[in-house]
Design an enzyme around this catalytic site. Sequence first.
Site, PDB file in Angstrom:
ATOM      1  N   ASN A  44       0.856  -1.195   0.000  1.00 33.03           N
ATOM      2  CA  ASN A  44       0.000   0.000   0.000  1.00 33.03           C
ATOM      3  C   ASN A  44       0.892   1.245   0.000  1.00 33.03           C
ATOM      4  O   ASN A  44       1.562   1.543   0.990  1.00 33.03           O
ATOM      5  CB  ASN A  44      -0.903  -0.059   1.244  1.00 33.03           C
ATOM      6  CG  ASN A  44      -1.855   1.125   1.317  1.00 33.03           C
ATOM      7  OD1 ASN A  44      -1.486   2.249   0.987  1.00 33.03           O
ATOM      8  ND2 ASN A  44      -3.068   0.874   1.767  1.00 33.03           N
ATOM      9  N   LYS A  47       0.376   3.924   2.759  1.00 38.13           N
ATOM     10  CA  LYS A  47       0.917   3.506   4.048  1.00 38.13           C
ATOM     11  C   LYS A  47       2.448   3.644   4.031  1.00 38.13           C
ATOM     12  O   LYS A  47       3.051   4.142   4.986  1.00 38.13           O
ATOM     13  CB  LYS A  47       0.530   2.043   4.247  1.00 38.13           C
ATOM     14  CG  LYS A  47       0.400   1.602   5.650  1.00 38.13           C
ATOM     15  CD  LYS A  47       0.417   0.095   5.655  1.00 38.13           C
ATOM     16  CE  LYS A  47      -0.910  -0.524   5.936  1.00 38.13           C
ATOM     17  NZ  LYS A  47      -0.782  -1.997   6.110  1.00 38.13           N
ATOM     18  N   ASP A 100       0.291  -3.875   9.982  1.00 40.05           N
ATOM     19  CA  ASP A 100      -1.090  -4.293   9.764  1.00 40.05           C
ATOM     20  C   ASP A 100      -1.979  -3.410  10.622  1.00 40.05           C
ATOM     21  O   ASP A 100      -1.730  -3.227  11.819  1.00 40.05           O
ATOM     22  CB  ASP A 100      -1.308  -5.782  10.069  1.00 40.05           C
ATOM     23  CG  ASP A 100      -2.473  -6.319   9.235  1.00 40.05           C
ATOM     24  OD1 ASP A 100      -2.451  -6.150   8.001  1.00 40.05           O
ATOM     25  OD2 ASP A 100      -3.419  -6.874   9.809  1.00 40.05           O
ATOM     26  N   GLY A 189      -7.604   5.912   2.993  1.00 38.69           N
ATOM     27  CA  GLY A 189      -8.441   4.913   3.674  1.00 38.69           C
ATOM     28  C   GLY A 189      -9.642   5.549   4.370  1.00 38.69           C
ATOM     29  O   GLY A 189     -10.409   6.306   3.775  1.00 38.69           O
ATOM     30  N   ASP A 191      -9.570   7.745   6.716  1.00 42.32           N
ATOM     31  CA  ASP A 191      -9.242   9.040   7.340  1.00 42.32           C
ATOM     32  C   ASP A 191     -10.367  10.079   7.248  1.00 42.32           C
ATOM     33  O   ASP A 191     -10.574  10.831   8.209  1.00 42.32           O
ATOM     34  CB  ASP A 191      -7.959   9.623   6.733  1.00 42.32           C
ATOM     35  CG  ASP A 191      -6.700   8.983   7.305  1.00 42.32           C
ATOM     36  OD1 ASP A 191      -6.787   8.312   8.349  1.00 42.32           O
ATOM     37  OD2 ASP A 191      -5.621   9.167   6.710  1.00 42.32           O
ATOM     38  N   LYS A 212      -1.463  14.414  11.936  1.00 41.37           N
ATOM     39  CA  LYS A 212      -1.958  13.031  11.972  1.00 41.37           C
ATOM     40  C   LYS A 212      -0.911  12.121  12.622  1.00 41.37           C
ATOM     41  O   LYS A 212      -1.232  11.340  13.511  1.00 41.37           O
ATOM     42  CB  LYS A 212      -2.305  12.524  10.564  1.00 41.37           C
ATOM     43  CG  LYS A 212      -2.720  11.037  10.574  1.00 41.37           C
ATOM     44  CD  LYS A 212      -3.048  10.431   9.219  1.00 41.37           C
ATOM     45  CE  LYS A 212      -3.273   8.914   9.378  1.00 41.37           C
ATOM     46  NZ  LYS A 212      -3.470   8.193   8.121  1.00 41.37           N
ATOM     47  N   ARG A 218      -0.309   4.660  13.633  1.00 40.75           N
ATOM     48  CA  ARG A 218       0.948   4.302  12.950  1.00 40.75           C
ATOM     49  C   ARG A 218       2.122   5.065  13.568  1.00 40.75           C
ATOM     50  O   ARG A 218       3.186   4.483  13.803  1.00 40.75           O
ATOM     51  CB  ARG A 218       0.810   4.614  11.457  1.00 40.75           C
ATOM     52  CG  ARG A 218       2.015   4.248  10.614  1.00 40.75           C
ATOM     53  CD  ARG A 218       1.678   4.157   9.137  1.00 40.75           C
ATOM     54  NE  ARG A 218       0.715   3.095   8.895  1.00 40.75           N
ATOM     55  CZ  ARG A 218      -0.571   3.313   8.562  1.00 40.75           C
ATOM     56  NH1 ARG A 218      -1.016   4.528   8.363  1.00 40.75           N
ATOM     57  NH2 ARG A 218      -1.389   2.289   8.405  1.00 40.75           N
TER      58      ARG A 218
END
Length: 231
Positions: A44, A47, A100, A189, A191, A212, A218
């Site tokens: 991704n 990510k 993940d 995603g 968000d 963020k 994350r």
Amino acid sequence: MQKEPNPAFGQGPIPGASKEGGLDGPGPSRSSGFPPRVVLATANADKAAEIAEIMGAVVLVPRPEWVPEVEETGSTLEENALLKARALLAATGEPSLADDTGLEVDALGGAPGVWSARYAGPNASYDDNVAKLLAELNQIESRAGGNLDRRARFRTVIALAFEGGDEVIAQGCVEGWICNEPRGAAGFGYDPVFVPEEGDGKTFAEMEASEKHALSHRGRALRALKDLLGA
Ligand code: ITT
């Protein structure tokens, strides 16, 4: 509008990451501190870009395109993170880092959770997943006469696998709620519909990236990983 996952990821450098180095030569096994370079197990691109922004100086090698997609057959974030990290370590021989992530919504009994990427089906886009999430919540809300607990959290598990079998796992979590309509164009995603409790009412998609990362699942997981490695 929301970005779609980038299928081209793996064919070029990760934005914000160092471009140094190839994949030849044995990678270091775990010593102390953070390894100077790691292979990213994620397919991704959004990510991967966030991981690069958060990790700063570490050299992040994109997932090589010749490595087949890792099937996420685990029933927990931790199992899936380990599956991905081990697969990339086996393929490259270099320390490999996997992320993940799941969105857990209380009113949905913790769904979509480990199925967050495929919530609206195997090839679901970000928009499809968000639309399904809002539709499910609307349905439950109208059945409940307009009352709905919209609490939710993002949870990330990071696994870093080294040659020789050492593995380090870290977690990060951010509490918040799901708003009624998507807001903002940043991030990816879910968000646009996630409002973190510790913020000022903005969704993650309405925040600067640094805002963020300071609050996010994350950001927290990667900082915890660095702490565990004494970096
Ligand atoms: P890899 O397994 O290749 O890393 P993936 O997209 O399948 O990529 P996950 O299973 O961890 O990764 O992610 C589940 C989904 O959760 C992801 O596709 C996004 O839709 C969403 N997601 C993950 N991190 C997010 C974030 O920071 N903000 C919003 N949504 C996120």
